[in-house]
Structures are given as C-alpha cells and as structure tokens.
Write a protein that holds these residues in place. Sequence first.
Motif, PDB file in Angstrom:
ATOM      1  N   SER A  19      24.767 -18.046   4.318  1.00 16.58           N
ATOM      2  CA  SER A  19      24.106 -19.269   4.771  1.00 16.58           C
ATOM      3  C   SER A  19      23.470 -19.070   6.142  1.00 16.58           C
ATOM      4  CB  SER A  19      25.100 -20.430   4.816  1.00 16.58           C
ATOM      5  OG  SER A  19      26.082 -20.205   5.803  1.00 16.58           O
ATOM      6  N   PHE A  20      24.115 -18.292   6.983  1.00 16.81           N
ATOM      7  CA  PHE A  20      23.578 -17.988   8.314  1.00 16.81           C
ATOM      8  C   PHE A  20      22.319 -17.131   8.201  1.00 16.81           C
ATOM      9  CE2 PHE A  20      23.631 -15.189  12.080  1.00 16.81           C
ATOM     10  CZ  PHE A  20      23.437 -16.152  13.055  1.00 16.81           C
ATOM     11  N   ILE A  21      22.362 -16.114   7.345  1.00 20.00           N
ATOM     12  CA  ILE A  21      21.222 -15.205   7.190  1.00 20.00           C
ATOM     13  C   ILE A  21      20.027 -15.948   6.589  1.00 20.00           C
ATOM     14  CG2 ILE A  21      20.416 -13.226   5.852  1.00 20.00           C
ATOM     15  CD1 ILE A  21      23.182 -11.973   6.298  1.00 20.00           C
ATOM     16  N   ILE A  22      20.277 -16.838   5.648  1.00 19.14           N
ATOM     17  CA  ILE A  22      19.185 -17.586   5.013  1.00 19.14           C
ATOM     18  C   ILE A  22      18.461 -18.457   6.038  1.00 19.14           C
ATOM     19  CG2 ILE A  22      18.700 -19.459   3.381  1.00 19.14           C
ATOM     20  CD1 ILE A  22      20.906 -18.196   1.600  1.00 19.14           C
ATOM     21  N   LYS A  23      19.202 -19.028   6.973  1.00 18.40           N
ATOM     22  CA  LYS A  23      18.581 -19.890   7.974  1.00 18.40           C
ATOM     23  C   LYS A  23      17.870 -19.098   9.066  1.00 18.40           C
ATOM     24  CE  LYS A  23      21.505 -23.916   7.489  1.00 18.40           C
ATOM     25  NZ  LYS A  23      22.364 -24.875   8.160  1.00 18.40           N
ATOM     26  N   VAL A  24      18.452 -17.994   9.523  1.00 14.87           N
ATOM     27  CA  VAL A  24      17.918 -17.280  10.686  1.00 14.87           C
ATOM     28  C   VAL A  24      16.766 -16.351  10.312  1.00 14.87           C
ATOM     29  CG1 VAL A  24      18.498 -15.645  12.509  1.00 14.87           C
ATOM     30  CG2 VAL A  24      20.076 -17.467  11.953  1.00 14.87           C
ATOM     31  N   LYS A  25      16.949 -15.511   9.310  1.00 14.12           N
ATOM     32  CA  LYS A  25      15.946 -14.558   8.836  1.00 14.12           C
ATOM     33  C   LYS A  25      15.453 -13.621   9.936  1.00 14.12           C
ATOM     34  CE  LYS A  25      14.545 -17.259   4.944  1.00 14.12           C
ATOM     35  NZ  LYS A  25      13.600 -18.023   4.241  1.00 14.12           N
ATOM     36  N   PRO A  27      15.680  -9.900  11.335  1.00 12.92           N
ATOM     37  CA  PRO A  27      16.112  -8.606  10.799  1.00 12.92           C
ATOM     38  C   PRO A  27      17.306  -7.991  11.539  1.00 12.92           C
ATOM     39  CG  PRO A  27      13.728  -8.672  10.960  1.00 12.92           C
ATOM     40  CD  PRO A  27      14.246  -9.911  11.614  1.00 12.92           C
ATOM     41  N   ALA A  28      17.332  -8.117  12.850  1.00 16.67           N
ATOM     42  CA  ALA A  28      18.444  -7.548  13.617  1.00 16.67           C
ATOM     43  C   ALA A  28      19.753  -8.261  13.295  1.00 16.67           C
ATOM     44  CB  ALA A  28      18.150  -7.632  15.110  1.00 16.67           C
ATOM     45  N   MET A  29      19.711  -9.563  13.146  1.00 14.72           N
ATOM     46  CA  MET A  29      20.925 -10.320  12.835  1.00 14.72           C
ATOM     47  C   MET A  29      21.390 -10.042  11.409  1.00 14.72           C
ATOM     48  SD  MET A  29      23.175 -12.121  14.185  1.00 14.72           S
ATOM     49  CE  MET A  29      22.477 -12.806  15.648  1.00 14.72           C
ATOM     50  N   ILE A  30      20.448  -9.845  10.506  1.00  9.93           N
ATOM     51  CA  ILE A  30      20.804  -9.489   9.135  1.00  9.93           C
ATOM     52  C   ILE A  30      21.509  -8.139   9.119  1.00  9.93           C
ATOM     53  CG2 ILE A  30      19.856  -8.855   6.879  1.00  9.93           C
ATOM     54  CD1 ILE A  30      17.662 -10.969   7.385  1.00  9.93           C
ATOM     55  N   ALA A  31      21.016  -7.192   9.902  1.00 10.78           N
ATOM     56  CA  ALA A  31      21.640  -5.867   9.971  1.00 10.78           C
ATOM     57  C   ALA A  31      23.054  -5.957  10.528  1.00 10.78           C
ATOM     58  CB  ALA A  31      20.788  -4.934  10.827  1.00 10.78           C
ATOM     59  N   VAL A  32      23.240  -6.756  11.558  1.00  6.04           N
ATOM     60  CA  VAL A  32      24.571  -6.919  12.147  1.00  6.04           C
ATOM     61  C   VAL A  32      25.532  -7.558  11.147  1.00  6.04           C
ATOM     62  CG1 VAL A  32      25.869  -8.147  13.930  1.00  6.04           C
ATOM     63  CG2 VAL A  32      23.757  -6.978  14.523  1.00  6.04           C
ATOM     64  N   ALA A  33      25.064  -8.562  10.438  1.00  2.15           N
ATOM     65  CA  ALA A  33      25.904  -9.227   9.444  1.00  2.15           C
ATOM     66  C   ALA A  33      26.260  -8.272   8.309  1.00  2.15           C
ATOM     67  CB  ALA A  33      25.199 -10.455   8.895  1.00  2.15           C
ATOM     68  N   LEU A  34      25.318  -7.469   7.861  1.00  9.95           N
ATOM     69  CA  LEU A  34      25.587  -6.511   6.788  1.00  9.95           C
ATOM     70  C   LEU A  34      26.571  -5.430   7.229  1.00  9.95           C
ATOM     71  CD1 LEU A  34      22.085  -6.102   5.124  1.00  9.95           C
ATOM     72  CD2 LEU A  34      24.075  -7.332   4.269  1.00  9.95           C
TER      73      LEU A  34
END
Length: 53
Positions: A19-25, A27-34
């Motif tokens: 839900s966080f990744i869908i809202k923020v989009k 790339p750096a935050m997606i990498a950290v979450a993954l």
Amino acid sequence: MKLLFGLIGAVLMIAFLASFIIKVKEPAMIAVALVGVVMMVVDLWHARDEADT
C-alpha cells in the motif's frame, strides 16, 4: 508454529509495504522496501530449521 506466525507476519508486512509503494511510486523507496522484504523472507527461511521454543 514459528513458521505459521512467520508467514502471517510476512503477509502483513508485504500488504503494508504494498500500500505504501502504490501511493509513493518512488523508485528508491521501492528498492528499499523490496530489500526489506527479501531480508525478511531470508530470515524466515533460515528460522524454519530452528526448534520452536
């Protein structure tokens, strides 16, 4: 029992981060979450061999 609760925790964390990744989009935050999800799954994989306490 540890594996069951670990899987429940993994599903909840993935749902929260999705839900966080869908809202923020971002790339750096997606990498950290993954990276965090991968670390959690690896830890869960290693913990499956340990005895329940």
